[in-house]
Enzyme design. Structure first.
Site, PDB file in Angstrom:
ATOM      1  N   ASP A  48       0.841  -1.201   0.000  1.00 29.64           N
ATOM      2  CA  ASP A  48       0.000   0.000   0.000  1.00 29.64           C
ATOM      3  C   ASP A  48       0.875   1.251   0.000  1.00 29.64           C
ATOM      4  OD1 ASP A  48       0.911  -0.157   2.585  1.00 29.64           O
ATOM      5  OD2 ASP A  48      -1.060  -0.006   3.541  1.00 29.64           O
ATOM      6  N   ASP A  87      -1.033  -6.041  -0.229  1.00 30.41           N
ATOM      7  CA  ASP A  87      -1.471  -5.429   1.026  1.00 30.41           C
ATOM      8  C   ASP A  87      -2.983  -5.265   1.089  1.00 30.41           C
ATOM      9  OD1 ASP A  87       0.424  -4.880   2.986  1.00 30.41           O
ATOM     10  OD2 ASP A  87       1.201  -3.135   1.913  1.00 30.41           O
ATOM     11  N   LYS A 117      -1.273  -9.341   2.776  1.00 32.55           N
ATOM     12  CA  LYS A 117      -0.534  -8.915   3.978  1.00 32.55           C
ATOM     13  C   LYS A 117      -1.418  -7.941   4.745  1.00 32.55           C
ATOM     14  CE  LYS A 117       3.156  -5.927   3.781  1.00 32.55           C
ATOM     15  NZ  LYS A 117       2.662  -4.771   4.551  1.00 32.55           N
ATOM     16  N   GLU A 119      -1.525  -5.435   8.519  1.00 27.67           N
ATOM     17  CA  GLU A 119      -0.820  -4.888   9.683  1.00 27.67           C
ATOM     18  C   GLU A 119      -1.542  -5.277  10.966  1.00 27.67           C
ATOM     19  OE1 GLU A 119      -0.212  -0.652   9.216  1.00 27.67           O
ATOM     20  OE2 GLU A 119       0.664  -0.916   7.225  1.00 27.67           O
ATOM     21  N   GLU A 182       8.725  -4.386  10.879  1.00 26.45           N
ATOM     22  CA  GLU A 182       9.161  -3.058  10.424  1.00 26.45           C
ATOM     23  C   GLU A 182       9.638  -2.193  11.591  1.00 26.45           C
ATOM     24  OE1 GLU A 182       6.560  -1.093   7.651  1.00 26.45           O
ATOM     25  OE2 GLU A 182       7.725   0.761   7.721  1.00 26.45           O
TER      26      GLU A 182
HETATM   27  O1  KIV Z   1       3.547  -1.105   1.677  1.00 28.51           O
HETATM   28  C1  KIV Z   1       4.715  -1.514   1.706  1.00 28.51           C
HETATM   29  O2  KIV Z   1       5.522  -1.268   0.803  1.00 28.51           O
HETATM   30  C2  KIV Z   1       5.138  -2.294   2.862  1.00 28.51           C
HETATM   31  C3  KIV Z   1       6.598  -2.571   3.001  1.00 28.51           C
HETATM   32  C4  KIV Z   1       7.304  -1.339   3.389  1.00 28.51           C
HETATM   33  C5  KIV Z   1       6.863  -3.697   3.901  1.00 28.51           C
HETATM   34  O3  KIV Z   1       4.346  -2.666   3.663  1.00 28.51           O
END
Ligand code: KIV
Length: 265
Positions: A48, A87, A117, A119, A182
């Site tokens: 994202d 994401d 993915k 968070e 992160e």
């Molecule tokens: O959105 C993204 O690019 C990420 C990475 C920084 C891990 O989540």
């Protein structure tokens, strides 16, 4: 001709046990994803971060599911070998398990992505579990969560050892197959990596993580403005592009381009 075999989710997880360090990079479009895949990274993330890197927005919050799908589809079409992860955009994984399955399901159905993915750790464990039960592989993202930038008051290194260890445990037990870590101190990155069975993919989390991920434009030197401390620049494409375009402009202005070589008889 059949396409080559792509790295699967179980193969990705097994890299940890095999001691094979994992490299991941973001990509947001077809040509970049093709090049990144050709270079042989194990994972490609449609992050994202495209909200900032591609769309020029202030943070990762504004990007929509439709926009993520648009980019995921281009990347998925380009990739022959790497595992593709997409994401979940804010706040799609906070709207309840069924909405999360709906959104993540669209990502897998409409692109060639193999996983999503999201968070969060302890507070997202039920969502991770629901997605995994629906056959949707989940890469967790612990430590600094850029989607919580307002709550955190900025992009800060995360140092709460007990919270981070609990998040990592919760996400692993909920069924995540890997975890982005992160902005945590390197020693804590090492401790978390040792404490869980799934691979940690660090970004600002030290060298002991099982793998690393970077934003492709940081690595290639295409980012204007602030670049985080953890990002290593391996090329200066910004300089190369500005130089090439300046030369083109000068040649058009001076009547050097196009020459006979670039014209038709
Ligand atoms: O959105 C993204 O690019 C990420 C990475 C920084 C891990 O989540």
């Amino acid at each position: 001709m059949p396409r080559p075999k792509r790295i699967t989710v179980p193969e990705f997880t097994a890299f940890k046990k095999a001691g094979h360090k994992i490299s991941m990079l973001t990509a947001y479009d077809y040509p970049t994803a093709q090049l990144v895949d050709e270079a042989g990274v194990e994972g490609i993330l449609v992050g994202d971060s495209l909200s900032m890197v591609v769309q020029g927005r202030e943070n990762t919050l504004p990007v929509t599911l439709e926009e993520m799908l648009y980019h995921a589809e281009m990347v998925g079409r380009a990739v022959d070998r790497a595992l593709v992860v997409v994401d979940m955009p804010f706040p799609s994984n906070h709207l309840g398990k069924y909405k999360a399955i709906d959104f993540a399901g669209r990502i897998l159905k409409e692109s060639r992505a193999q996983a999503v993915k999201l968070e969060g750790g302890v507070e997202q464990a039920d969502v991770i579990q629901a997605l995994v039960s629906a056959g949707i592989p989940v890469m967790a993202h612990c430590g600094l969560g850029p989607q919580s930038v307002h709550q955190l008051g900025g992009y800060r290194v995360q140092r709460n050892r007990l919270d981070l260890l609990s998040d990592a445990q919760a996400a692993t037990q909920a069924g995540a197959f890997a975890m982005v870590l992160e902005c945590v101190p390197s020693r804590l990155g090492a401790e978390i990596t040792e404490s869980i069975a799934i691979p940690t993919i660090g970004i600002g989390a030290g060298p002991s993580c099982d793998g690393q991920v970077l934003v492709v434009s940081d690595l290639l030197g295409l980012t204007s403005g602030y670049v985080p401390k953890f990002a290593k620049q391996y090329a200066n494409l910004k300089g190369t592009i500005v130089e090439a375009v300046t030369q083109y402009r000068d040649e058009v202005r001076d009547g050097v381009f196009p020459s006979d070589e670039h014209g038709y008889a």
